[in-house]
Design an enzyme around this catalytic site. Structure first.
Site: not given
Ligand code: NAD
Length: 442
Positions: A141, A216, A250, A343
């Protein structure tokens, strides 16, 4: 408009899982040699269609064509690397009394793969290639914003001879299709890459079926620059480590920690490098940074600028349509500031001064995340000492790179669970089975 696509729901997701379940026994039974050959053939097809895929990926998410080309090269190389795996899924023989004891690596069955929009096909390949090599079938997906290369991949897999039903792509909302994959009783494992927030929910939902999960997640990595480093090299490399993919990475080393005596010299080099970053049309070969993925992302990134820490450097960004955001450096920043803790996932870097080695390690580790990082120094012993002390999964010394097909990638702390790439990923797409065979006299 680039494309109009149907949006899958629960019914389509269930149908994809059913196709994968039906295809599993035959795929599992393919001999290791034939599975290796099919994965090599898939790598060949990806190589032949690399340029079309790169253009599609650049348009899919607005990344520079040169980056998209490199990423599609990595997609091909990931399948090439794991094509070597089916014949090397080795077990052990273990000395025990009364017989022969041996271990086998068995596939899990149907695996559900949920991926983000920042490196759409690359991250999908990191999951698909080891999953297929280990004998699983899969349902992928992709992120709602960037499904195009995943859908194209399904076609290429069929063209390469991967049997129908082994690779299935469902494009639809995370809360519907993703959620269904996580809850589906016939899905043995979910491999997720995305935000820590969604990952937390996935870990909770997976608990109800004791599903295997790898995660992750996000990062807030540190780039440690010591005063004895090659400061010109460190400053020249810093922008790409945080502004690559417009900071939507990331692994972005978005906290640049600089030893105080080197601060002025480093900042001068950083300003030269940041203002030279070429921001523009993703399909222009010279472009180094494209726009952000969406208006919402631009708004979120913008909320960190002018919110406390001073803006020390501002690069260029085109005017006009598109979600542009200039490369931006905030300095000096305290590690307690919001910009240093969250982040940001955009082209905003924080420069944080430090006093000595212990201070550098303390600041670098003072985060909920632990994904990547860099250390710049000419002192080899210090480089290794600091590398061991950092609570992070991936570290580079005198370099800002994070990812190689043959080496493990993943996070400490709230950056995730498990590893992708290298031989380590194969373990997470297989179960270890122990078999004892009673043999008299052994
Ligand atoms: P996201 O978490 O919003 O979405 C990721 C995927 O999860 C998408 O496909 C989405 O549709 C799906 N999803 C959303 N809600 C879901 C739910 N309830 N159940 C199941 N699936 C659901 O992340 P994003 O915005 O697409 O990507 C950005 C994030 O990804 C950043 O935090 C970034 O750090 C992280 N990321 C991590 C890595 C890594 O390897 N550690 C790599 C790239 C991106």
């Amino acid at each position: 408009m680039l494309a109009e696509l149907p949006s899958a729901g629960v019914e389509e997701t269930d149908a994809a899982v059913e196709r994968a379940r039906a295809a599993y026994p035959a795929w599992r039974a393919v001999t290791p040699g034939d599975r290796a050959m099919l994965l090599h053939r898939l790598a060949d097809r990806l190589d032949e269609q690399l340029e079309q895929l790169a253009v599609l990926e650049a348009r899919n998410c607005g990344k520079p064509i040169a980056d998209a080309r490199a990423e599609m090269g990595m997609v091909r190389d990931t399948f090439r690397y794991y094509a070597g795996a089916p014949e090397r899924l080795l077990g052990d023989t273990i000395p025990v009394a009364g017989g022969v004891d041996m271990t086998f690596r068995e596939p899990l069955g149907v695996v559900g793969l949920i991926t983000p929009w920042n490196f759409p096909l690359t991250i999908a390949a990191w999951k698909m290639a080891p999953a297929l090599a280990a004998g699983n079938t899969l349902v992928l997906k992709p992120a709602e914003l960037t499904p195009l290369t995943a859908l194209e991949f399904e076609r290429i897999a069929l063209e390469a001879g991967i049997p129908a039903g082994v690779v299935n792509v469902v494009s639809g909302p995370g809360r519907v299709c993703g959620q269904r994959l996580v809850e589906h009783p016939d899905v043995a494992k979910v491999a997720f890459t995305g935000s820590t927030e969604v990952g937390r929910g996935i870990a909770e939902a997976a608990a109800s079926t004791i599903k295997r999960v790898t995660l992750e997640l996000g990062g807030k990595s540190a780039n440690l620059v010591f005063a004895d480093a090659d400061l010109d090299a460190a400053a020249a490399a810093a922008p790409i480590a945080v502004f690559g993919n417009a900071g939507q990475d990331c692994c972005a080393r978005s906290r640049i920690l600089v030893e105080r005596p080197a601060l002025d010299s480093f900042m001068a080099g950083l300003e030269r490098a940041v203002t030279a970053v070429r921001v523009g049309d993703p399909l222009d070969e010279r472009t180094e940074m494209g726009p952000l993925i969406s208006a919402g992302q631009r708004e979120s990134v913008g909320s960190y600028v002018g919110d406390g820490a001073p803006v020390a450097i501002r690069g260029h960004a085109p005017a006009g349509p598109g979600f542009w955001f200039p490369p931006t450096v905030l300095a000096p920043v305290s590690n307690a500031d919001r910009a240093a803790r969250d982040e940001i996932f955009g082209p905003v870097a924080c420069v944080i001064p430090f006093e000595d080695e212990a201070d550098a390690v303390r600041i670098a580790n003072d985060t909920i995340y632990g994904l990547s990082g860099s250390i710049w120094t000419r002192d080899g012993a210090r480089a290794l000492r600091v590398a061991r002390a950092l609570e992070t999964g991936v570290i580079s010394i005198n370099s800002n790179t994070s990812v190689r097909v043959s080496t493990p990638f993943g996070g400490f702390k709230q950056s995730g669970i498990g590893r992708e790439l290298g031989p380590h990923a194969l373990e997470s797409y297989s179960e270890l089975k122990n078999v004892f065979y009673a043999v008299e006299g052994v």
